[in-house]
Each structure stands twice: as structure tokens, then as C-alpha cells.
Motif scaffolding. Structure first.
Motif, PDB file in Angstrom:
ATOM      1  N   CYS A 100      -9.626 -12.915  -0.103  1.00  8.19           N
ATOM      2  CA  CYS A 100      -9.497 -11.972  -1.207  1.00  8.19           C
ATOM      3  C   CYS A 100     -10.733 -11.939  -2.088  1.00  8.19           C
ATOM      4  O   CYS A 100     -10.931 -11.014  -2.853  1.00  8.19           O
ATOM      5  CB  CYS A 100      -8.236 -12.243  -2.026  1.00  8.19           C
ATOM      6  SG  CYS A 100      -8.350 -13.696  -3.056  1.00  8.19           S
ATOM      7  N   GLU A 101     -11.559 -12.953  -2.003  1.00  4.89           N
ATOM      8  CA  GLU A 101     -12.749 -12.971  -2.851  1.00  4.89           C
ATOM      9  C   GLU A 101     -14.033 -12.722  -2.092  1.00  4.89           C
ATOM     10  O   GLU A 101     -15.108 -12.648  -2.681  1.00  4.89           O
ATOM     11  CB  GLU A 101     -12.852 -14.320  -3.561  1.00  4.89           C
ATOM     12  CG  GLU A 101     -12.000 -14.375  -4.785  1.00  4.89           C
ATOM     13  CD  GLU A 101     -12.287 -15.595  -5.640  1.00  4.89           C
ATOM     14  OE1 GLU A 101     -13.302 -16.279  -5.417  1.00  4.89           O
ATOM     15  OE2 GLU A 101     -11.475 -15.850  -6.534  1.00  4.89           O
ATOM     16  N   ALA A 102     -13.934 -12.611  -0.774  1.00  4.57           N
ATOM     17  CA  ALA A 102     -15.158 -12.470   0.016  1.00  4.57           C
ATOM     18  C   ALA A 102     -15.790 -11.108  -0.230  1.00  4.57           C
ATOM     19  O   ALA A 102     -15.109 -10.109  -0.401  1.00  4.57           O
ATOM     20  CB  ALA A 102     -14.840 -12.665   1.492  1.00  4.57           C
TER      21      ALA A 102
ATOM     22  N   THR B  42      -4.434  -8.546   0.106  1.00  8.80           N
ATOM     23  CA  THR B  42      -5.094  -7.274  -0.133  1.00  8.80           C
ATOM     24  C   THR B  42      -6.537  -7.565  -0.503  1.00  8.80           C
ATOM     25  O   THR B  42      -6.780  -8.399  -1.370  1.00  8.80           O
ATOM     26  CB  THR B  42      -4.410  -6.544  -1.293  1.00  8.80           C
ATOM     27  OG1 THR B  42      -3.038  -6.417  -0.962  1.00  8.80           O
ATOM     28  CG2 THR B  42      -5.007  -5.181  -1.497  1.00  8.80           C
ATOM     29  N   VAL B  43      -7.453  -6.927   0.147  1.00  6.36           N
ATOM     30  CA  VAL B  43      -8.857  -7.234  -0.094  1.00  6.36           C
ATOM     31  C   VAL B  43      -9.622  -5.969  -0.457  1.00  6.36           C
ATOM     32  O   VAL B  43      -9.233  -4.861  -0.092  1.00  6.36           O
ATOM     33  CB  VAL B  43      -9.513  -7.884   1.147  1.00  6.36           C
ATOM     34  CG1 VAL B  43      -8.815  -9.182   1.502  1.00  6.36           C
ATOM     35  CG2 VAL B  43      -9.511  -6.933   2.348  1.00  6.36           C
ATOM     36  N   SER B  44     -10.692  -6.137  -1.200  1.00  6.84           N
ATOM     37  CA  SER B  44     -11.583  -5.014  -1.515  1.00  6.84           C
ATOM     38  C   SER B  44     -13.028  -5.474  -1.446  1.00  6.84           C
ATOM     39  O   SER B  44     -13.721  -5.478  -2.449  1.00  6.84           O
ATOM     40  CB  SER B  44     -11.335  -4.490  -2.932  1.00  6.84           C
ATOM     41  OG  SER B  44      -9.999  -4.226  -3.140  1.00  6.84           O
ATOM     42  N   PRO B  45     -13.487  -5.887  -0.295  1.00 10.68           N
ATOM     43  CA  PRO B  45     -14.866  -6.377  -0.225  1.00 10.68           C
ATOM     44  C   PRO B  45     -15.865  -5.230  -0.273  1.00 10.68           C
ATOM     45  O   PRO B  45     -15.476  -4.067  -0.207  1.00 10.68           O
ATOM     46  CB  PRO B  45     -14.919  -7.067   1.137  1.00 10.68           C
ATOM     47  CG  PRO B  45     -13.944  -6.304   1.962  1.00 10.68           C
ATOM     48  CD  PRO B  45     -12.843  -5.879   1.020  1.00 10.68           C
ATOM     49  N   ARG B  46     -17.133  -5.579  -0.350  1.00  8.49           N
ATOM     50  CA  ARG B  46     -18.183  -4.569  -0.319  1.00  8.49           C
ATOM     51  C   ARG B  46     -18.258  -3.992   1.098  1.00  8.49           C
ATOM     52  O   ARG B  46     -18.386  -2.792   1.278  1.00  8.49           O
ATOM     53  CB  ARG B  46     -19.514  -5.196  -0.729  1.00  8.49           C
ATOM     54  CG  ARG B  46     -20.600  -4.206  -1.072  1.00  8.49           C
ATOM     55  CD  ARG B  46     -21.764  -4.904  -1.766  1.00  8.49           C
ATOM     56  NE  ARG B  46     -22.410  -5.885  -0.903  1.00  8.49           N
ATOM     57  CZ  ARG B  46     -23.273  -5.569   0.064  1.00  8.49           C
ATOM     58  NH1 ARG B  46     -23.597  -4.327   0.295  1.00  8.49           N
ATOM     59  NH2 ARG B  46     -23.822  -6.527   0.801  1.00  8.49           N
ATOM     60  N   ILE B  47     -18.168  -4.866   2.086  1.00 12.86           N
ATOM     61  CA  ILE B  47     -18.192  -4.385   3.471  1.00 12.86           C
ATOM     62  C   ILE B  47     -17.015  -4.998   4.252  1.00 12.86           C
ATOM     63  O   ILE B  47     -16.807  -6.209   4.216  1.00 12.86           O
ATOM     64  CB  ILE B  47     -19.511  -4.778   4.179  1.00 12.86           C
ATOM     65  CG1 ILE B  47     -20.723  -4.282   3.373  1.00 12.86           C
ATOM     66  CG2 ILE B  47     -19.544  -4.219   5.606  1.00 12.86           C
ATOM     67  CD1 ILE B  47     -22.059  -4.648   3.990  1.00 12.86           C
TER      68      ILE B  47
END
Ligand SMILES: Cc1cc2nc3c(=O)[nH]c(=O)nc-3n(C[C@H](O)[C@H](O)[C@H](O)COP(=O)(O)OP(=O)(O)OC[C@H]3O[C@@H](n4cnc5c(N)ncnc54)[C@H](O)[C@@H]3O)c2cc1C
Ligand SMILES: Nc1ncnc2c1ncn2[C@@H]1O[C@H](COP(=O)(O)O)[C@@H](O)[C@H]1O
Lengths: 398, 262
Positions: free
Chosen positions: A274-276, A330-335
Motif C-alpha cells: 500500500c505504500e510502494a 487498495t493501492v495507488s502507486p506512481r507506476i
């Protein structure tokens, strides 16, 4: 104050005295006596087996709302480190507080957390509330929720933001229900509209967005999805006020105890998905557990984490902690790089808010391509190693 | 022991869309299903039940939510209660949890309350902890499975950010989050569906639950949805097709650097 002890029922057993985080209860002549330090957190009520203590809360909606000031965040500390999401929340809190002409504040709760005050004051926190105690070292719903409930009742913030992490989503509703407050889950956007907190979140599997307000209760509370908000930047801040709040904790009285902790992180950098910032995810198309090595290599080059679809988790190729989606994280990474993942709604809801999505799938009709910014139709076993090599070369040139 | 499982009937979210003209939800033709996570929770309750234990499923919803409860009875629950009243409509998580708490109190004498990980329409995962707080009982969220149930103690395997932990709880307790049972929700066989119709089923209204009507439904809700809309469409992507793997990768790298992604 409307907390009362039923003298008929109370035997002076002392459980409530131990349970009180604020040292407000004394046993006098075999009866519990509640002193002025009481914050109405309710820890004693839950602890009393004889139901001798009753707590009547005044409905917050009948209360003058203007007493509630400032924008708070509840910082999350894990393994002796401040989690990035805490700085993201602070970034947002500063923006909201500016608009309201109130102060952005941080609540630090845990053991040995005073040392983090600098991190937050540097980044623009105006007040830092510290509830420190050896026995707050580990997160327990019972201890954390009663301490924070009490602190909120006493200091009356206007807005409180929590990270939408596993513990944040466990904690916030517990506090909200105890204090009879509205709470909005897993927000991806926050702003001020007509003096109220406007909370934006996806619903119906990400098919719709909803704007939600909380007009009648204070504080207005929300959990906020990690990796969506901009982190507060460090810029030497002059005067931060530090408020230390003494608390007592009774671990003996806990009804839930941790017996064993089993860490199973497969991400080498130890970043929770989640923090990546970058995630390389694999699905059923990866084919077997050994092939996940291909994805790990790519993740390592990019200093990212390895994620997975539920199919890959259920097949036992990768631990559940790495699962992205409705029943995972749920994730929202840059890529986000999806390899051999078809892109069902349950997966998409967990990653659709990523900035850039790259999909590699051999089926050109796979729905993942509908959300991907870039896609390659091909066999991941061929494409991914080539991509890893090319990126390695490319990154060493830069 | 007495287990109470909270279940919700939800629209099948894969089918929900926004009407671009009016910006409202298109509900027509969207099938309603038993929230899959609630089915997983029920299946876990069935798994740990022993001779003499009772499983009661409860749901707050419109009359047609009976269908979801009948499915639960067919899956193995013993008794169902539908909380249905116009006064319950428009409830947010606080008002929902209040209503369910009133019901659970009235049933009384329970040992474990189960909730799903989340309802797939709202995805909030708040109702479970909010019920636990109102009942004044401890909660365990993100439970993977119940490992042991002995006397008045329960052991559960719980998901953490980076693995698992095993926790021990004294009953009564509320549990949410079970996801690991079956990959896709199963449908009960015909025989069980027939039998389900004979199991005890009751409908309760606000009169059965008591308490002030200010706390139910829209009146009792503390949050207010002021607008729903379609999420911003993602920009049309570039899909590289019909290329040899090395050429495709080269092209991708070119695009990524042109767009300053890397
Ligand atoms: C209540 C519920 C909750 C759920 N929660 C989640 C969740 O949290 N997360 C989640 O992910 N799923 C979840 N699911 C499951 C979800 O519906 C899908 O079953 C799952 O996401 C499918 O995973 P997949 O894309 O890896 O597998 P598949 O759908 O089988 O797709 C595999 C893909 O790999 C491609 N492929 C195969 N071989 C190759 C190759 N050599 N190279 C390139 N591509 C290849 C195929 O073309 C295909 O598109 C949930 C389901 C339910 C009912
Ligand atoms: N109307 C309802 N009736 C019964 N149970 C519900 C209802 N709404 C929510 N729940 C329970 O609470 C869980 C979490 O819901 P939510 O907070 O809406 O994501 C669900 O999985 C159900 O177990």
C-alpha cells in the motif's frame, strides 16, 4: 458530565481503575469514584463486568460546533518508523487548515514517539499532541481507541484524518461509533466547501465517485487512502506547540491478546504494497510460483514491491499480504505494472487510481488494457525479462 | 453457542453505472446478490459450528432482501431476521450499525457476531467495528480464519500489513474480514433451497427494535452523500500489439521516456 457509578452494583473490584487511560478513577471505600480527569472515553464501561458504570453521552449534534477547531491527523508509527502516509495526511491537513484559518495538528500515540516531533514540526505541524506510554508500543484496538476517544473529547478538533491502513480502518470506526460521529471511509480526495470537509471516495467497485459531507457532528472524520495525497515537505517551521498528554494503559485488562506474529513479506525492500511507489503485480498468467522471480527482478530494478491478483494468492504463489484488490489491499502507486492479470472489477478497484498503469498480457481483449496507459500484448515470460534488462540499462545511464 | 451473522443484499457492482445525462445511478436491470464477503463470513460460522450451536442471520434492507436471507438459510444458517421498515431507509454506516446493534441486543445472549470484510456497494468496512463499539464488545478485523474455539476463548488468524498474527479473544467478540474460504461464492443445491423455506424467518420493524426514531435511517445518519458521478475517465492508452517482444519493449521504453515516466 454524565458518567455515573451505580453504588448498589459496584463492588470496588478496581477493574475500571486499571482500565482508565487517564487515571481518573479511584476506589474509595469500595466504590469507584470518577474524578475531573475523566474524558468520557468509556474504557471503564466496557471493562466493568457488573455493568455498574453508565455513560450518557450528550449527542454531539446538539452541541455548539464552533468549539471544534483545528485539523488533526493521527500519525501511524510502525516498527519504530513514521509511515509515509502520516506525512501525506499532514500535507493535506495543512492545506485544509489554511483554508479554514485553523491549525494543522498531529496526534502521536505509541511508545517512544516523542522523538518524531521534529519530523512533523519541520513539515509544518503547528501543534503536536503526544500520548506516550510503554504499553502503547503495539497497536491494540481497545487501548488506542479509548485513548484517542478521550483525547478527541477533551481537545475538540474540527477534523480528524486517519490513514486508511489496516489499523486505521480498524480504529477509526470504533472511535466514530463510540462518539456518535459520522465517518467516511477510504477517501481519495478532501477539500473544504462552505466551511465543511468535502470527502470524495469511490464506491460500487470504483464505478462511481461520491462526495460526502458530515454537517451535524464534530469532529468530521475520514480515513484517507495511502499514496494519494502529496507528502508535506520539510521547511523549517519556527514554533510548534507540544502538548504532552499523560495516559495510563492496562494491558492486563485486554480482552484480545496477540499470541504470535508471522511476518511474510516477500518484497525485498520491505515496503508494504500500500505504500510502494512502484508495484509489479502478477496474476494467474505468471504460470507458477518460480516465475514470480521474473517479477521480483523487475521490482528490484525499479525499487518497487511485488503485488498479485487474488488468483495468484489463492494458488499459493505469493502471500496474501501482497494481494491487490477488493479483498486485498487498495493501492495507488506512481507506476503499476500488471503482468498476466486479466483485470476483473475486483482487481481494478484496488489499483485503478494508480498514476500510470502498464499491462502485459497475451490476450489483446483482456479488460486490463482498458485502464492501462501502456500495454504490451505478449507472453510475460519473454517480455518482462527483456523489460527488466532494458530498464536496468536505462536507469544506469541516467 | 449462538452466532449472529450480519448480511447485506447488494447490487452486483460489476453492473452498476452512472447515467451520464442525469448523473444518477442506473439501478434498473442491476441484479441483487448476497454480498459475497458476508457469504464467506457465514461459511466460516458454519465451519466452526458444533452440535447444538445456533446460527442466526440478520439483514437490514427492503422486503426483497429476504432473498439474500433465504440463500443464507439454504447455505446452512438456522434462523433469519429481516429488519425492514421505511424508517430504516437512507441509513449511513452509523445508522446501519445502530439498527443492527438494536437487533443483536434484542436477540441477546450471543457469543460471536460475524460481519463481512465489507459490503461491495459501499466498500466502507465500517459497520462491523461500529456495531462492536456500540455493543461494547471487542472486535477483530481482517480475520483470515478462526483457528480454534474452546470454551469462552477463540483464536483467530489475522491479516497484517506484512503477514499474519494469531490473536486470542475472550467471547463475546465481533469478527470481520473473512475472505479465504472459497474463491467464488457457491450456490446452494436445490434440496437445501427447498428446506430453507421451512426454516424460521421473521421480519422486524422499528416497533420491534425500540429506541428513538431519530437514530434510524436517514434521520439517524450523520453523513450525507451530496453528489455521485462517474470517475474521471482514464486517458486512452497505447497498446503495443503484433511486435516481437524485444521490439515491443524498445517501443515501450521509448514511450515511457518521452512521457517522462522514467
Ligand atoms: C468477493 C470477491 C473478491 C475478490 N477480490 C479480489 C481481489 O482483491 N483481488 C483480485 O485480484 N481478485 C479478486 N477477486 C477475484 C477476481 O474476480 C478474479 O478472479 C481474479 O482477479 C483473477 O485473477 P487474474 O487476473 O490473475 O486471473 P485470470 O482472470 O485468470 O487472468 C489471467 C490473465 O493472464 C493472461 N496470461 C496467461 N498467460 C500469460 C502469459 N504467459 N503472458 C501474459 N499473459 C498471460 C491471460 O490472458 C489472462 O488475461 C475477487 C472475487 C470475488 C468474488
Ligand atoms: N444493511 C445491512 N444489513 C446487515 N448487515 C450489514 C448491512 N450493512 C452492512 N452490514 C455488515 O457490515 C459489513 C461491512 O459493511 P460496510 O461497512 O457497508 O462495508 C458487511 O459485510 C455486513 O456484514
Amino acid at each position: 458530565m454524565s458518567i455515573t457509578v451505580d453504588k448498589e452494583k459496584c463492588t470496588g473490584c478496581g477493574l475500571c481503575e486499571k482500565a482508565c487511560p487517564f487515571g481518573a478513577i479511584k476506589i474509595v471505600e469500595k466504590i469507584a469514584v470518577i474524578g475531573d480527569e475523566c474524558t468520557l472515553c468509556g474504557a471503564c464501561v466496557d471493562q466493568c463486568n457488573l455493568k455498574a458504570i453508565s455513560l450518557q453521552r450528550k449527542k454531539l449534534k446538539d452541541v455548539d460546533l464552533s468549539q471544534y477547531q483545528d485539523v488533526w491527523i493521527v500519525a501511524e508509527i510502525k516498527d519504530g518508523k513514521v509511515r509515509n502516509v502520516s506525512f501525506e495526511l499532514l500535507g493535506k491537513a495543512i492545506e485544509l487548515a489554511d483554508e479554514l484559518m485553523q491549525d494543522p495538528c498531529v496526534l502521536l500515540i505509541g511508545n517512544n514517539v516523542t522523538k518524531f516531533t521534529q519530523d512533523f514540526s519541520n513539515r509544518g505541524a503547528k501543534k503536536i499532541y503526544i500520548a506516550e506510554n510503554e504499553d502503547l508500543k503495539d497497536y491494540h484496538t481497545e487501548t488506542y481507541s479509548s485513548v484517542i476517544t478521550g483525547i478527541i473529547s477533551k481537545y475538540k478538533p474540527n477534523i480528524v484524518l486517519y490513514p486508511a491502513t489496516i489499523s486505521g480502518r480498524d480504529l477509526a470506526p470504533r472511535i466514530a461509533a463510540t462518539l456518535e460521529l459520522g465517518l467516511t471511509a477510504d477517501c481519495t480526495g478532501l477539500s473544504i466547501k462552505d466551511g465543511l470537509l468535502l470527502q470524495t471516495r469511490p464506491a460500487f467497485g470504483g464505478n462511481i465517485m461520491a462526495d460526502i459531507i458530515c454537517p451535524i457532528t464534530r469532529p468530521q472524520m475520514a480515513t484517507v487512502r495511502p499514496n494519494v495525497m502529496e507528502m508535506a515537505s520539510a521547511n523549517d517551521n519556527e514554533n510548534t506547540k507540544i502538548i504532552e498528554i499523560p495516559v495510563n494503559v492496562d494491558l492486563q485488562g485486554l480482552k484480545i491478546k496477540t499470541k504470535e506474529i508471522i511476518s511474510a513479506s516477500s518484497s525485498e525492500c520491505g515496503i508494504p504494497v500500500c505504500e510502494a511507489d512502484i508495484i509489479v503485480s502478477g496474476g494467474r498468467g505468471v504460470g507458477c510460483q518460480e516465475n514470480f522471480k521474473i517479477l521480483e527482478d523487475l521490482a528490484n530494478v525499479l525499487k518497487g514491491a511485488v503485488g498479485a491478483s487474488r488468483a495468484a494468492v489463492d494458488l499459493g504463489w505469493i502471500p496474501k499480504s501482497q494481494q491487490v484488490g477488493q479483498s486485498g489491499t487498495t493501492v495507488s502507486p506512481r507506476i503499476y505494472i500488471a503482468c498476466g492479470i486479466s483485470g476483473t472489477i475486483q482487481h481494478l478497484v484496488g489499483m485503478k487510481s494508480s498514476d500510470i498503469i502498464i499491462a502485459i498480457n497475451k490476450d489483446p481483449e483482456a479488460p486490463i488494457f482498458n485502464v492501462a496507459n501502456y500495454g504490451i500484448v505478449g507472453d510475460l515470460c519473454e517480455v518482462v525479462p527483456l523489460l527488466t534488462e532494458a530498464l536496468k540499462k536505462r536507469l544506469s545511464e541516467n | 453457542m449462538k452466532f449472529i451473522v450480519c448480511v447485506k443484499q447488494v447490487p452486483d457492482t460489476t453492473e452498476v453505472k452512472i447515467d451520464p445525462e442525469t448523473n444518477t445511478l442506473i439501478r434498473e436491470g442491476v441484479p441483487s446478490i448476497l454480498n459475497p464477503f458476508d457469504q464467506f463470513a457465514l461459511e466460516e460460522a458454519i465451519k466452526i459450528r458444533q452440535e447444538g450451536d445456533e446460527i442466526i442471520v440478520i439483514s437490514m434492507g427492503p422486503p426483497q432482501a429476504k432473498k439474500a436471507l433465504l440463500k443464507c438459510l439454504a447455505l446452512g444458517a438456522d434462523k433469519a431476521i429481516l429488519l425492514s421498515d421505511k424508517a430504516f431507509a437512507g441509513a449511513d454506516t452509523w445508522a446501519t450499525s445502530y439498527t443492527l446493534t438494536q437487533c443483536i441486543r434484542k436477540i441477546g445472549d450471543f457469543n460471536i457476531v460475524f460481519c463481512g470484510l465489507q459490503a461491495i456497494d459501499g466498500d466502507t468496512a465500517q459497520v462491523g467495528p461500529e456495531i462492536a463499539a456500540q455493543l461494547g464488545i471487542p472486535q477483530i478485523t481482517y480475520v483470515e480464519s478462526i483457528e480454534k474455539l474452546e470454551g469462552k476463548k477463540l483464536e483467530a488468524k489475522v491479516q497484517t500489513d506484512d503477514g499474519y498474527k494469531i490473536v486470542e479473544a475472550k467471547l463475546p467478540v465481533l469478527i470481520t474480514g473473512i475472505t479465504s474460504s472459497s474463491f467464488e461464492p457457491t450456490n446452494p443445491p436445490m434440496m437445501s433451497i427447498m428446506k430453507a423455506n421451512k426454516k424460521p424467518f421473521s421480519t422486524w420493524t422499528i416497533d420491534d427494535l425500540g429506541g428513538s426514531s431519530d437514530n434510524y435511517g436517514l434521520n439517524g445518519s450523520l453523513t450525507e452523500v451530496i453528489k455521485v458521478y462517474s470517475p474521471p475517465a482514464r486517458q486512452q492508452g497505447v497498446v503495443i500489439e503484433d511486435e516481437k517482444p524485444d521490439a515491443a519493449v524498445l517501443k515501450l521504453i521509448e514511450l515511457l521516456s518521452k512521457d517522462k515516466v522514467i
